[in-house]
Design an enzyme around this catalytic site. Sequence first.
Site, mmCIF file in Angstrom:
data_model
loop_
_atom_site.group_PDB
_atom_site.id
_atom_site.type_symbol
_atom_site.label_atom_id
_atom_site.label_comp_id
_atom_site.label_asym_id
_atom_site.label_seq_id
_atom_site.Cartn_x
_atom_site.Cartn_y
_atom_site.Cartn_z
ATOM 1 N N SER A 84 -70.933 3.810 -53.778
ATOM 2 C CA SER A 84 -70.398 3.289 -52.528
ATOM 3 C C SER A 84 -70.811 4.187 -51.374
ATOM 4 O O SER A 84 -71.050 5.383 -51.552
ATOM 5 C CB SER A 84 -68.869 3.185 -52.600
ATOM 6 O OG SER A 84 -68.345 2.557 -51.442
ATOM 7 N N ASP A 85 -70.877 3.582 -50.192
ATOM 8 C CA ASP A 85 -71.176 4.355 -48.999
ATOM 9 C C ASP A 85 -70.553 3.663 -47.798
ATOM 10 O O ASP A 85 -70.398 2.436 -47.787
ATOM 11 C CB ASP A 85 -72.689 4.487 -48.788
ATOM 12 C CG ASP A 85 -73.019 5.556 -47.760
ATOM 13 O OD1 ASP A 85 -72.982 6.747 -48.121
ATOM 14 O OD2 ASP A 85 -73.288 5.205 -46.598
ATOM 15 N N GLN A 86 -70.187 4.467 -46.813
ATOM 16 C CA GLN A 86 -69.579 3.916 -45.598
ATOM 17 C C GLN A 86 -70.246 4.512 -44.364
ATOM 18 O O GLN A 86 -70.440 5.725 -44.277
ATOM 19 C CB GLN A 86 -68.085 4.210 -45.559
ATOM 20 C CG GLN A 86 -67.366 3.590 -44.357
ATOM 21 C CD GLN A 86 -65.888 3.954 -44.324
ATOM 22 O OE1 GLN A 86 -65.526 5.038 -43.922
ATOM 23 N NE2 GLN A 86 -65.048 3.036 -44.789
ATOM 24 N N ALA A 102 -70.212 -0.322 -48.169
ATOM 25 C CA ALA A 102 -71.037 -1.009 -49.165
ATOM 26 C C ALA A 102 -70.643 -0.549 -50.564
ATOM 27 O O ALA A 102 -70.278 0.614 -50.778
ATOM 28 C CB ALA A 102 -72.511 -0.733 -48.919
#
Length: 205
Positions: free
Chosen positions: A76-78, A113
């Site tokens: 995940s990444d933000q 994401a």
Amino acid sequence: MAPMIPTPPPRLILGSTSRYRRELLMRLRVPFEVDSPRVDETPLAGEAPAALAERLALAKAREVAVRHADAVVIGSDQVADLDGTPIGKPGGHQRAVEQLRSMSGRTVVFQTALAVVRPATGFERLLRVPVAVRFRALGDAEIEAYLRAEQPYDCAGSAKSEGLGIALLDAIESDDPTALIGLPLIATAKLLREAGLDVLLRSPG
């Protein structure tokens, strides 16, 4: 005829060093391990925040999956998106002041994401859950008081909505409130089901 031995469920790996994502995933009450992804998070030239979040989430899941071919891996990444400009983690006080001043009275879209990869079956899915956050008009004294109290220097956009940072905001618009903290659990449960790991059937009583 010998009874069939049930196939054990796959291991679950969270490909992240974020304590926020770890704490969120614990809410699903499914055993998991953590492995740190070895991914360069530098944005590409001209890369939009949403595209950056998606690329990094998938890269993290794939990189960790190389070491855990028998597992289901979450990446995940933000990236905070202010009118198309990515806003990252401030890393320190002065940069956090600058970020909050720039976001004062404006709407920031936090692009979160999520990627789930299961190498053994070839499963690979990517979703993005945007969260629109409208900041109040903030005075310097409010910004300073907030940062001294919460020190959110490891958070994209310099604010923790799950803590005192909620007082900086006018509104949050999202289909998944956990996405803003860093891991959209509705989407996570969905992709894990599709990968063959149903969190309700795996959770302890």
